[in-house]
Design a protein around this motif. Structure first.
Motif, mmCIF file in Angstrom:
data_model
loop_
_atom_site.group_PDB
_atom_site.id
_atom_site.type_symbol
_atom_site.label_atom_id
_atom_site.label_comp_id
_atom_site.label_asym_id
_atom_site.label_seq_id
_atom_site.Cartn_x
_atom_site.Cartn_y
_atom_site.Cartn_z
ATOM 1 N N TRP A 135 0.854 -1.191 0.000
ATOM 2 C CA TRP A 135 0.000 0.000 0.000
ATOM 3 C C TRP A 135 0.889 1.240 0.000
ATOM 4 O O TRP A 135 1.940 1.266 0.650
ATOM 5 C CB TRP A 135 -0.902 0.041 1.241
ATOM 6 C CG TRP A 135 -2.034 -0.938 1.188
ATOM 7 C CD1 TRP A 135 -2.228 -1.917 0.266
ATOM 8 C CD2 TRP A 135 -3.110 -1.045 2.121
ATOM 9 N NE1 TRP A 135 -3.370 -2.623 0.564
ATOM 10 C CE2 TRP A 135 -3.931 -2.107 1.695
ATOM 11 C CE3 TRP A 135 -3.468 -0.352 3.273
ATOM 12 C CZ2 TRP A 135 -5.088 -2.492 2.383
ATOM 13 C CZ3 TRP A 135 -4.623 -0.724 3.964
ATOM 14 C CH2 TRP A 135 -5.416 -1.781 3.515
ATOM 15 N N ASP A 156 -3.284 0.612 -3.773
ATOM 16 C CA ASP A 156 -3.195 -0.757 -3.286
ATOM 17 C C ASP A 156 -2.686 -1.591 -4.462
ATOM 18 O O ASP A 156 -3.326 -1.658 -5.503
ATOM 19 C CB ASP A 156 -4.601 -1.198 -2.843
ATOM 20 C CG ASP A 156 -4.677 -2.659 -2.409
ATOM 21 O OD1 ASP A 156 -4.050 -3.506 -3.073
ATOM 22 O OD2 ASP A 156 -5.392 -2.948 -1.440
ATOM 23 N N THR A 199 -4.434 6.936 -1.997
ATOM 24 C CA THR A 199 -3.800 5.658 -1.704
ATOM 25 C C THR A 199 -3.678 4.834 -2.991
ATOM 26 O O THR A 199 -4.447 5.018 -3.929
ATOM 27 C CB THR A 199 -4.644 4.843 -0.707
ATOM 28 O OG1 THR A 199 -5.951 4.665 -1.259
ATOM 29 C CG2 THR A 199 -4.760 5.557 0.626
ATOM 30 N N THR A 218 -8.979 2.009 1.349
ATOM 31 C CA THR A 218 -7.783 1.723 0.553
ATOM 32 C C THR A 218 -7.934 0.475 -0.313
ATOM 33 O O THR A 218 -7.502 0.470 -1.468
ATOM 34 C CB THR A 218 -6.561 1.555 1.486
ATOM 35 O OG1 THR A 218 -6.454 2.736 2.284
ATOM 36 C CG2 THR A 218 -5.282 1.353 0.695
ATOM 37 N N ASN A 219 -8.543 -0.583 0.243
ATOM 38 C CA ASN A 219 -8.609 -1.839 -0.495
ATOM 39 C C ASN A 219 -9.995 -2.142 -1.052
ATOM 40 O O ASN A 219 -10.366 -3.302 -1.211
ATOM 41 C CB ASN A 219 -8.106 -2.998 0.378
ATOM 42 C CG ASN A 219 -8.805 -3.033 1.727
ATOM 43 O OD1 ASN A 219 -9.566 -2.129 2.064
ATOM 44 N ND2 ASN A 219 -8.553 -4.076 2.482
#
Lengths: 405, 405
Positions: free
Chosen positions: A214, A284, A282, B272-273
């Motif tokens: 990340w 991933d 962000t 984020t994911n």
């Protein structure tokens, strides 16, 4: 045989804690709702006479003793926290299936050589407090609780404070040292992918977990008036971010195994007629090959460095190396599924899981069951009840074999 | 001659209401801070015996009577609200310079044929409640307060409630019907661009305002797991948004006069994911030529329609046609600057202003003074005090000429 009605009823009950209008759940790690889920499970455990333990990360353990009280336990479980718009089964299925196994052993008076423990790991998702899998990572000795005490969620709440409140809310769980290696670890989970459903297979025998990295990218530009500022004077943080983000899908075209996602992006000051002065987002990145993870990271850093209108800073916030599960556990799952007459195939995990960390300190493995359309991290997440039951039966069989007796 | 020390002291005082640590202001429209600024100005007006009026939009008027009490007033002013990370002079300078002119007329006992009124328009910025220039737009009869009562800010506060609270907080202002056309309208403002500073010119004689269109774009994709979902299964709302946004700077390269900005973008669920299931963003498009505004809008809609992985809906939320200011006002400003021995040039306004709407119902015009580096909508906004004084002297001279006597 497990009591499938009991398992399905418990899945329904747990889904009510943090239920969302669209049928999903929002149960952020260490939130009051997470605490409510823990208390609810602890109450069920106490009703059966199981002992409760917790550790410095508030990982919750439910123990049924074995013949050899000093032997390391067979650990089975998953997590109770969810994504903000999460589904009902991600984590919940694995935790409640493990508890169903424990109750079945008790129902049937089956004595095991090793103790069997159900675990609910703290903060698997990482969507409230980054990074994810904190509980299992610290359990595996890869980090310490002190590393994260100051981490804040989006509203400014501190991880350390919420952890303390969560521990205080479960006084019936006795504290114990973190990370004593178990005899083995097995986790049941929904696949969160499309393979099992597409191939009409009930049991996924998980061979390992792809790696994940990340990144947090900060883009510093300059806020300015949207109506007056010519292109040559602009330092538009969002335009720079969009240029980089638009290059991620082509990277996935070039490497069909790579998974690249920007899931979070915040614009400042966030006004229609103001050129963004700052953007934080962000990335991933996932891949089963360490060398490809390196290459993708290098590419992201190169794109950031090449931006001339704003300054981009790339920070790596998570680095999970790919892992392969222990062949003994993989074979045990495969055999149990075969013995139960269930269709099965070997496959890697696209998502990371707590089992990734456990694999570093003991033989570990995972069982997957299909989820509809591969949809997960989404309120629409759904499973076929028979698959949940089949997965739990496999978990029970593997647990009995590993626990001996 | 105005009292320049008084003007500069008032600018400092006003900048304290909503002051930010970096030296700017955050005074959202109709917020308690906006109300505080209105009360502060009203108190100063009452101390000089000027009458206070307000209307259905909470536009605030400070009146000094003329010889002919029934004649329409010469209206001068600007706005008191700011961007969230705004500067100290955007709106504030024009409002306080107008008040300085009113006080100077009073100090010197100058009788005018027409009344002179200072106005502070409600919600010029549009950054808390969209669209901007609500007060002047309704004053010009282009909209009604009922159109906006249900508009909500980012925290869910309703425009109608905040408007009522603002009116209630200023009981000393007498209500009157909205939109009685004034004799003329003149507004002093910082340029918010680089031209005057680059050419070392003190007074910008504004010839008109370029057109502006705002769009709200909703991107509907599907939330899914970042680690498991292959590219071909993705409906990534943010990837789709980034593709469109990355095409805006090239559009500005192709047409050097166009100004295209995405200032606001929100990602859901924002984890984020998790692949973003929904993105909402704005586009601010400006151009002096109506035909080019049309062409750019068509291009944006075509890009949105061409996106295949997510559904993009484009809604136009603001449409301000370009305007040319009345030649009589333009000439009066030019002559006043010449009489005062000030350097001057004609130029269009890149930003929109309340004067754009006033131009539809009376002769209107604007005076620009330089701001450092053209920086505006930014806490670093700054001006040379002598320029503020010079602009106010020009405003006073033009006001006297238009008011007669």
């Amino acid at each position: 045989m497990i009591k499938s009605d009991r398992l399905l009823a418990r899945l329904d009950e747990l889904a009510r804690i943090g239920a969302t209008p669209q049928g999903g759940v929002n149960r952020p790690a260490l939130s009051p709702l997470d605490r409510a889920a823990r208390s609810w499970l602890a109450t069920a455990a106490q009703a059966r006479g199981f002992a409760l333990y917790t550790d410095a990360l508030a990982n919750l353990f439910i123990r049924r003793d074995g013949r050899g009280p000093d032997r390391p336990p067979v650990l089975i479980g998953s997590h109770l926290d969810s994504q903000p718009s999460g589904g009902r089964f991600d984590g919940a299925l694995g935790t409640l299936a493990a508890f169903e196994c424990l109750e079945t052993l008790e129902d049937q008076g089956i004595a095991t050589d090793h103790p069997v423990e159900v675990v609910a790991w703290t903060n698997e998702e990482g969507s409230r407090f980054e990074p994810g899998t904190m509980g299992s990572k610290a359990f595996a000795g890869k980090a310490q609780v002190e590393d994260w005490l100051a981490v804040m969620d989006g509203s400014g709440a501190r991880f350390g404070d919420e952890l303390a409140a969560t521990l205080a809310a479960l006084p019936q769980a006795r504290p114990r040292p973190i990370g004593v290696p178990p005899h083995a670890y097995v986790e049941l989970h929904i696949e969160q992918g499309q393979i099992l459903e597409a191939e009409r297979i009930t049991i996924g025998v998980v061979t390992g977990v792809q790696g994940a990295r990340w990144f947090n990218v900060v883009v510093d530009g300059e806020a300015a008036h949207a109506g007056t500022t010519p292109l040559s004077y602009r330092h538009d943080a969002l335009a720079a971010a969009a240029r980089l983000l638009a290059q991620l899908p082509p990277l996935m075209v070039a490497d069909g195994t790579a998974r690249l996602t920007c899931g979070r992006l915040v614009v400042e000051p966030g006004s229609t007629n103001v050129i963004p002065g700052r953007v934080v987002f962000t990335i991933d990145s996932r891949h089963p090959e360490p060398a490809r993870l390196d290459a993708i990271e290098a590419r992201i850093r190169a794109m950031a460095a090449a931006e001339t209108t704003a300054r981009m800073t790339v920070e790596r916030t998570l680095d999970l190396a790919p892992c392969r599960f222990d062949p003994v556990i993989v074979a045990a799952i495969d055999q149990a599924a075969a013995d139960l007459g269930l269709s099965r195939r070997h496959l890697p995990s696209g998502a990371f899981h707590d089992a990734l960390h456990l694999a570093a300190i003991c033989p570990a493995g995972m069982i997957f069951v299909p989820c509809r359309g591969g949809i997960s991290h989404n309120e629409a997440e759904s499973i076929v009840p028979d698959d949940a039951i089949a997965g739990t039966e496999v978990l029970l069989a593997v647990t009995r074999q590993l626990a001996g007796g």
